[in-house]
Design a protein around this motif. Sequence first.
Motif, PDB file in Angstrom:
ATOM      1  N   SER A  35      16.594  41.800  16.847  1.00 16.68           N
ATOM      2  CA  SER A  35      16.614  42.995  16.022  1.00 16.68           C
ATOM      3  C   SER A  35      17.566  44.006  16.640  1.00 16.68           C
ATOM      4  N   PRO A  36      18.372  44.688  15.826  1.00 19.67           N
ATOM      5  CA  PRO A  36      19.257  45.714  16.380  1.00 19.67           C
ATOM      6  C   PRO A  36      18.474  46.930  16.874  1.00 19.67           C
ATOM      7  N   TYR A  37      17.185  46.948  16.611  1.00 18.37           N
ATOM      8  CA  TYR A  37      16.356  48.091  16.985  1.00 18.37           C
ATOM      9  C   TYR A  37      15.526  47.843  18.236  1.00 18.37           C
ATOM     10  N   GLN A  38      15.857  46.798  18.990  1.00 17.52           N
ATOM     11  CA  GLN A  38      15.174  46.541  20.252  1.00 17.52           C
ATOM     12  C   GLN A  38      15.919  47.283  21.359  1.00 17.52           C
ATOM     13  N   PHE A  39      15.181  47.957  22.212  1.00 20.05           N
ATOM     14  CA  PHE A  39      15.775  48.706  23.306  1.00 20.05           C
ATOM     15  C   PHE A  39      15.149  48.226  24.603  1.00 20.05           C
ATOM     16  N   LYS A  48      18.454  58.243  24.061  1.00 15.45           N
ATOM     17  CA  LYS A  48      19.920  58.299  24.147  1.00 15.45           C
ATOM     18  C   LYS A  48      20.558  57.886  22.820  1.00 15.45           C
ATOM     19  N   GLU A  49      20.040  56.848  22.196  1.00 11.78           N
ATOM     20  CA  GLU A  49      20.587  56.380  20.923  1.00 11.78           C
ATOM     21  C   GLU A  49      20.404  57.426  19.830  1.00 11.78           C
ATOM     22  N   VAL A  50      19.243  58.058  19.775  1.00  7.21           N
ATOM     23  CA  VAL A  50      18.988  59.098  18.772  1.00  7.21           C
ATOM     24  C   VAL A  50      19.907  60.289  19.013  1.00  7.21           C
ATOM     25  N   GLU A  51      20.044  60.706  20.256  1.00  8.32           N
ATOM     26  CA  GLU A  51      20.936  61.832  20.562  1.00  8.32           C
ATOM     27  C   GLU A  51      22.375  61.502  20.177  1.00  8.32           C
TER      28      GLU A  51
END
Length: 66
Positions: A35-39, A48-51
């Motif tokens: 999933s591209p949403y795995q961190f 960091k991604e949200v910022e």
Amino acid sequence: MASVKELKQQNRIFGALPTLDELVNPQEEREVGESPYQFEGGDDDIVKEVEYEMAVDEDDTDENIS
């Protein structure tokens, strides 16, 4: 589980009654594949991604105003 039995009586659940585990953690929602949403780094990477995404969006807005 009384609600589940009531749904079964009202013909809203077909087949066997699901177990508590199946209700809380259904097979369809379990992690499947990449999933591209795995961190991997957890919350820090998410923040960091949200910022970053917010900064990109802000830059786009600034360019449209100018």
